[in-house]
Design an enzyme around this catalytic site. Structure first.
Site, PDB file in Angstrom:
ATOM      1  N   PHE A  90       0.342   3.707  18.681  1.00 57.99           N
ATOM      2  CA  PHE A  90       1.073   3.340  19.745  1.00 57.99           C
ATOM      3  C   PHE A  90       0.756   1.862  20.410  1.00 57.99           C
ATOM      4  O   PHE A  90       0.340   1.355  21.250  1.00 57.99           O
ATOM      5  CB  PHE A  90       0.532   3.853  21.045  1.00 57.99           C
TER       6      PHE A  90
ATOM      7  N   GLU B 184       3.121  -6.927   9.308  1.00 54.00           N
ATOM      8  CA  GLU B 184       2.444  -6.141   8.902  1.00 54.00           C
ATOM      9  C   GLU B 184       0.877  -5.605   9.552  1.00 54.00           C
ATOM     10  O   GLU B 184       0.312  -7.478   9.738  1.00 54.00           O
ATOM     11  CB  GLU B 184       3.023  -5.784   7.995  1.00 54.00           C
TER      12      GLU B 184
ATOM     13  N   LYS C 158      11.913  -2.160   2.298  1.00 59.15           N
ATOM     14  CA  LYS C 158      13.238  -2.237   2.896  1.00 59.15           C
ATOM     15  C   LYS C 158      14.128  -2.122   1.850  1.00 59.15           C
ATOM     16  O   LYS C 158      15.050  -0.886   2.122  1.00 59.15           O
ATOM     17  CB  LYS C 158      13.611  -3.030   3.718  1.00 59.15           C
TER      18      LYS C 158
END
Ligand code: NDP
Ligand code: HSE
Length: 424
Positions: free
Chosen positions: A11, A190, A205
């Site tokens: 979260f 990150e 990616k």
């Protein structure tokens, strides 16, 4: 309407963004999608992130086992990041028959080949729109809008943090360190920002995007990767003088059985649309053999843009049947394909030399001897008795340029090779 219960693991920036959208737009999603989605649990290290976000702490769940064991939970969002324990938790959820929506490109690039068969075996889905290009629906486009076209290229700016840093250095003269600190504060970077600045995140990616685009596994480990750590304020100044911006690009190409995949900083001509993609924005070109070039542009990072991609996947997963990739996802490059290492590009080369007659021509000779043709050259004022010489080359083979630089580095008149950056 039946409540569809889901959970969030992790979260932070993205998990919080997805939660906001699911709660703020719950009625809207009910009305437009016919789905009443309720977040039943939130897993994190403690309930502190829930309290900080103003979320009822009773949603806190400390254990992935408890989450997996609850049959009411149909789907789990993974926004923890990193490889372990995220991989183990995802496997638990898939084995319990729960679909997973993840933003975790590192995990996917490294473990897609193991996760997908588990999802298939349990007839649940593994969705990852948010893993690439934040809120921009490029994965959906690749899967659902290009079926009739052979995709020949996928390339562009796919890391928000590095684009933010380079934009701040270029437009506001911020130092590399200050620009990185701001990107971290804004939640783009990150957990370990080496992943961004070292080009790893973009390579993860690119592995996902190129695999989907070319219908074959493009392993992350085979992608040529160079980060932005050595791009200097001086390179940016030289780029501007020559009519370029510097961007971290990811480039994937397929030509028959030849695959090219690379991530590195690049000089981008000022009049190219990618040059004006600023801040944490991303832009990706997809080139189809019939549709031509399409450019996808938008927020490449951040809580709500990425949360939007997560929620779109949640709705897709809850509304339909899982879809798996259409190629042999073994984690390895197909034997019939060649990975092109000796790619062709233009180059910017910056060298500090003794300021003496004949030095420039010696450098030019070395380049010429290696079939590297000079497009432009300029001499920049430097310290006493030295000169900084900048070359832009025409398109040349990577290996030829590397060989030239090796020879140039050995010339007595050469003090240092300061930079080499490829040109789009
Ligand atoms: P954050 O660090 O903001 O959030 C991750 C949350 O997960 C933190 O609360 C973290 O706690 C928690 N967490 C991490 N490990 C564990 C664990 N072992 N057990 C319990 N809780 C854990 O990361 P982001 O939201 O930025 O990124 C999440 C994922 O989304 C990553 O995979 C990232 O690559 C991806 N992503 C991020 C984007 C962005 O804009 N930030 C955009 C697109 C994708 P703690 O802080 O204590 O470690
Ligand atoms: N750190 C990533 C970036 C987050 O800056 O692009 C989005 O994937």
């Amino acid at each position: 309407m039946k409540k569809r219960k889901i959970a969030i693991m992790g979260f932070g920036t993205v998990g919080g963004g997805a939660y906001d959208i699911l709660t703020k737009n719950r009625e809207y999603i009910k009305a437009t999608q016919g789905l009443d989605i309720e977040v039943k649990y939130i897993l994190d290290r403690s309930d502190a992130p829930l309290k900080k976000h103003g979320v009822d702490p009773s949603l806190f769940c400390p254990s992935a086992d408890a989450l997996a064991a609850d049959p009411e939970v149909e789907l789990v969002i993974e926004t923890m990041g990193g490889v372990e324990p995220a991989r183990g938790f995802i496997v638990k959820m898939l084995e319990a028959g729960k679909s997973v929506v993840t933003a975790n490109k590192e995990l996917l690039a490294k473990s897609w080949a193991q996760l997908e068969p588990i999802a298939k075996a349990h007839d649940c889905g593994l969705f990852f729109e948010a893993s690439c290009v934040g809120g921009v629906p490029v994965i959906r486009a690749l899967g659902e809008s290009f079926q009739g076209d052979k995709v020949q290229a996928v390339y562009g700016i796919i890391n928000g943090t590095t684009n933010f840093i380079l934009s701040k250095m270029s437009k506001e003269g911020l130092s590399y360190a200050d620009a990185l600190a701001e990107a971290q504060r804004l939640g783009f970077a990150e957990a370990d920002p080496v992943s961004d600045v070292g080009g790893y995140d973009a390579a993860y990616k690119l592995s996902i995007l190129a695999s989907l685009a070319f219908h074959t596994c493009v392993p992350y480990a085979d992608i040529f990767r160079e980060g932005i750590e050595s791009v200097t304020a001086n390179d940016i100044k030289n780029a501007h003088e020559l009519g370029y911006e510097i961007k971290l690009l990811a480039i994937g190409k397929r030509d028959g059985n030849d695959i090219e995949a690379r991530v590195h900083p690049a000089f981008v001509p000022m009049d190219h649309p990618l040059a004006s993609v600023s801040g944490a924005f991303n832009a990706v070109y997809l080139t189809g053999d019939h549709v031509g070039d399409l450019m996808f542009y938008g927020a490449g990072a951040g809580a709500h843009p990425t949360g939007s991609a997560i929620v779109s996947d949640v709705i897709k997963a809850l509304g339909g049947s899982p879809k798996y990739c259409d190629f042999d996802n073994s984690g390895k490059l197909d034997k019939k394909l060649n990975f092109v290492g000796d790619f062709v590009s233009g180059y910017y080369i910056c060298v500090t030399v003794d300021d003496k007659p004949g030095v420039l021509s010696r450098l030019a000779t070395v380049l010429g001897d290696n079939s590297v043709s000079i497009k432009a050259a300029m001499q920049v004022p430097s310290a006493a008795d030295t000169a900084t010489v900048v070359f832009l080359t025409h398109r040349a083979h990577e290996k030829s340029v590397m060989k030239s630089l090796e020879t140039i580095g050995r010339l007595a008149a050469v003090k240092s090779i300061d930079s080499m950056i490829r040109v789009l």
